[in-house]
Every structure is written in structure tokens, then in C-alpha cells.
Write a protein that holds these residues in place. Structure first.
Motif, PDB file in Angstrom:
ATOM      1  N   GLN A   3      -4.265  -4.951  10.833  1.00  0.00           N
ATOM      2  CA  GLN A   3      -3.105  -5.108   9.806  1.00  0.00           C
ATOM      3  C   GLN A   3      -1.963  -5.154   9.932  1.00  0.00           C
ATOM      4  OE1 GLN A   3      -4.225  -1.377   6.973  1.00  0.00           O
ATOM      5  NE2 GLN A   3      -5.202  -2.647   6.149  1.00  0.00           N
ATOM      6  N   VAL A   5       2.210  -5.507   9.061  1.00  0.00           N
ATOM      7  CA  VAL A   5       3.260  -5.071   8.403  1.00  0.00           C
ATOM      8  C   VAL A   5       4.086  -5.445   8.677  1.00  0.00           C
ATOM      9  CG1 VAL A   5       4.863  -4.081   6.792  1.00  0.00           C
ATOM     10  CG2 VAL A   5       1.953  -3.443   7.147  1.00  0.00           C
ATOM     11  N   CYS A  22       7.262  -6.901  12.780  1.00  0.00           N
ATOM     12  CA  CYS A  22       5.370  -7.390  12.023  1.00  0.00           C
ATOM     13  C   CYS A  22       4.755  -6.067  13.569  1.00  0.00           C
ATOM     14  CB  CYS A  22       4.856  -8.617  12.743  1.00  0.00           C
ATOM     15  SG  CYS A  22       3.172  -8.800  12.064  1.00  0.00           S
ATOM     16  N   TYR A  95       5.492 -15.593   7.912  1.00  0.00           N
ATOM     17  CA  TYR A  95       3.862 -14.302   7.929  1.00  0.00           C
ATOM     18  C   TYR A  95       3.503 -13.852   9.355  1.00  0.00           C
ATOM     19  CZ  TYR A  95       3.425 -16.200   3.166  1.00  0.00           C
ATOM     20  OH  TYR A  95       3.322 -16.416   2.541  1.00  0.00           O
ATOM     21  N   TRP A 109      -3.414 -11.693   8.790  1.00  0.00           N
ATOM     22  CA  TRP A 109      -2.287 -12.047   8.811  1.00  0.00           C
ATOM     23  C   TRP A 109      -1.614 -10.979   7.970  1.00  0.00           C
ATOM     24  CZ3 TRP A 109       0.005 -16.932   8.951  1.00  0.00           C
ATOM     25  CH2 TRP A 109      -1.269 -18.115  10.289  1.00  0.00           C
ATOM     26  N   GLY A 110      -0.539 -11.062   8.000  1.00  0.00           N
ATOM     27  CA  GLY A 110       0.370 -10.082   6.755  1.00  0.00           C
ATOM     28  C   GLY A 110       0.562 -10.712   6.130  1.00  0.00           C
ATOM     29  N   GLN A 111       1.789 -10.163   4.490  1.00  0.00           N
ATOM     30  CA  GLN A 111       2.162 -10.576   3.804  1.00  0.00           C
ATOM     31  C   GLN A 111       2.844 -11.236   4.050  1.00  0.00           C
ATOM     32  OE1 GLN A 111       2.764  -7.607   4.544  1.00  0.00           O
ATOM     33  NE2 GLN A 111       4.755  -7.647   4.081  1.00  0.00           N
ATOM     34  N   THR A 113       7.367 -11.781   4.786  1.00  0.00           N
ATOM     35  CA  THR A 113       8.640 -11.520   4.574  1.00  0.00           C
ATOM     36  C   THR A 113      10.229 -12.608   4.133  1.00  0.00           C
ATOM     37  OG1 THR A 113      10.472  -9.551   4.967  1.00  0.00           O
ATOM     38  CG2 THR A 113      10.059 -11.265   7.040  1.00  0.00           C
TER      39      THR A 113
END
Length: 119
Positions: A3, A5, A22, A95, A109-111, A113
Motif C-alpha cells: 500500500q 500513500v 511516498c 502518483y 499505485w498510490g492515490q 497528491t
């Protein structure tokens, strides 16, 4: 499973610097090659930078070479993107992505920013 972030995105002025972070979950972080990608409004996602699992190899898109630096701290399960001399065209959602060193595609993949650079 990994995960991711991202954090650190914000509104800045042209010429400013910004560092994105990240944070990754998991205990085998060093086995993952990491990448930064970005997607501007109305455009396709594009590659920005990548770094190998031990941090020894990095690659950059021509558009950011010499201005952006990617680094990682495996003890903290974190990768960074130091962005200097920011330009309005750097405005995008950034990302973070991860892939095992044995695979070709980024599977995690992250969400994202948001980075906004005003002129």
C-alpha cells in the motif's frame, strides 16, 4: 500486497522547490523498484522517475532531468521526489508506484497528491 500513500503536494510558485513523499507498507520494500508518475488535467499519465530497490539506479524523464531527484530510505519504507525549479507545466497529480524487481509492470499505485505550480 503493498500500500502506497503519497504526501507533500501543494500550491507553489514557479521556481519554488517541493518534496513529495511516498510511504509504503510491507516488510520487503527493498525488493520493489519504485516510480513516480504524473497526470495533468486532460492528459495521459506520464513517467517522471524511477529508482531501483537499493537506490543505486535512477532514471528520469527528459522534462525533469536536472530539476527532480528521486531517493529512497528503505529503513523508513519511503521514497521521495525532490522537485526544484518548478514550472507551471509541472502541475499535475503525482502518483507513486511500486513493482517487484522481477516484474515488468507497476502493480501497486498510490492515490496521488496534487502539485500546482502558479506562474
Amino acid at each position: 500486497q503493498v500500500q502506497l500513500v503519497e504526501s507533500g503536494g501543494r500550491l507553489v510558485q514557479a521556481g519554488d522547490s517541493l518534496r513529495l513523499s511516498c510511504a509504503a507498507s510491507g516488510r520487503t520494500f527493498s525488493q520493489y523498484n519504485m516510480g513516480w508518475f504524473r497526470q495533468a488535467l486532460g492528459k495521459e499519465r506520464e513517467f517522471v522517475a524511477t529508482i531501483s530497490g537499493n537506490g543505486g539506479n535512477t532514471n528520469y524523464a527528459d522534462s525533469v532531468k536536472g530539476r527532480f531527484t528521486m531517493a529512497r530510505d528503505n529503513a523508513k519504507n519511503t521514497v521521495y521526489l525532490q522537485m526544484n525549479s518548478l514550472k507551471p507545466e509541472d502541475t499535475a497529480v503525482y502518483y507513486c508506484a511500486a513493482k517487484l524487481f522481477t516484474t515488468a509492470e507497476y502493480g501497486y499505485w498510490g492515490q496521488g497528491t496534487q502539485v500546482t505550480v502558479s506562474s
